[in-house]
Design an enzyme around this catalytic site. Structure first.
Site, PDB file in Angstrom:
ATOM      1  N   VAL A  98       0.842  -1.214   0.000  1.00  0.00           N
ATOM      2  CA  VAL A  98       0.000   0.000   0.000  1.00  0.00           C
ATOM      3  C   VAL A  98       0.873   1.258   0.000  1.00  0.00           C
ATOM      4  CG1 VAL A  98      -1.943  -1.137   1.138  1.00  0.00           C
ATOM      5  CG2 VAL A  98      -0.152  -0.112   2.544  1.00  0.00           C
ATOM      6  N   HIS A 114      -4.604  -4.354  -1.990  1.00  0.00           N
ATOM      7  CA  HIS A 114      -4.962  -3.953  -0.624  1.00  0.00           C
ATOM      8  C   HIS A 114      -5.096  -2.450  -0.479  1.00  0.00           C
ATOM      9  CE1 HIS A 114      -3.352  -8.058   0.967  1.00  0.00           C
ATOM     10  NE2 HIS A 114      -4.568  -8.149   0.449  1.00  0.00           N
TER      11      HIS A 114
END
Ligand code: APR
Length: 236
Positions: A98, A114
């Site tokens: 991320v 994610h």
């Protein structure tokens, strides 16, 4: 064999986990000692219940990670992958990370399974904000709802567009290379399996062993990803 396959393949997909960013200075989650989940219980910090019941610890934890992503940067391995996309050596990247480092290094075809720490959104009304709000210690939306990073928390579903793109790319791959993931989180860890089932060659480059090593066509344990990519890049 990886060098040979990389040169011969028509559609190479790279799949990265937190081990791709440790050489940038960001901790991963499950490495013995340094992994984040050695110090914190993910269900108590990276979950929607934590957001509701434990909001100050939740915000402190994620503000630290937002600051980390701002203070560190992609390393040579990210740059090589971006270069390989331009040269047509690889076609896309599926990442669990991320940190946005693949895009910062110049990669374009990236599926963020994610989500991303670059953005926040209001847990109540969904309004989007930049993660700068956390850096400025602004934690609430104009509607009064709490701001949370636009990442997938445990118990939440993956973003449909990223999932669909990742599935399409996996099904097209004839070479699927995992870089720096323990492959311990579903459904993200299904993509190497699907690639294998569709007839792709599966290569896992990971310091520690994973539960998927037995089905891989090649496993490289105990080596740093940055060095492995630099060696492969010399032959491109
Ligand atoms: N070179 C090679 N391998 C490395 C390196 C490195 N420099 N650094 C770490 N590794 C390996 C570790 O051995 C470890 O097995 O990377 C792996 C990272 O595994 P995890 O810490 O479990 O990270 P990841 O697989 O990405 O976790 C998946 O779990 O908590 C959730 O949402 C979070 O996306 C994350 C998901």
């Amino acid at each position: 064999m990886l060098k040979k396959w990389l040169n011969e393949s028509n559609y190479t997909v790279i799949y990265t986990g937190a081990g791709m960013s440790t050489e940038s200075g960001l901790p991963d989650f499950r490495s013995a000692g340094s992994g984040l989940w050695n110090q914190k219980d993910p269900s108590k910090i990276a979950s929607t219940t934590a957001l509701n019941d434990n909001v100050s610890e939740f915000i402190a934890f994620y503000r630290d990670r937002v600051l980390g992503v701002r203070d560190y940067k992609p390393h040579k391995g990210h740059d090589i992958l971006a270069e390989w996309e331009k040269q047509g050596v690889i076609q896309s990247i599926i990442t669990q990370n991320v940190d946005g480092f693949h895009q910062r290094a110049g990669s374009n075809q990236v599926a963020e399974l994610h989500g991303t720490l670059q953005k926040l959104h209001c847990q109540s009304c969904g309004r989007e904000y930049s993660s700068e709000e956390y850096i400025d210690q602004e934690y609430y939306c104009s509607c009064g709802g709490v701001l949370r990073p636009s990442i997938v928390l445990f118990g939440e579903s993956l973003p449909q567009d990223a999932f669909d793109f990742a599935l399409k790319e996996t099904e097209k791959s004839d070479l699927f290379i995992v870089l720096g993931s323990s492959l311990s989180v579903t459904p993200a860890n299904q993509f190497p399996l699907i690639a294998k089932e569709k007839g792709a060659k599966l290569v896992i480059v990971n310091r520690d062993e994973t539960d998927f090593d037995a089905i891989a066509d090649e496993v490289i344990n105990g080596r740093e990803i940055g060095k492995v990519l630099m060696e492969l890049d010399q032959d491109q």
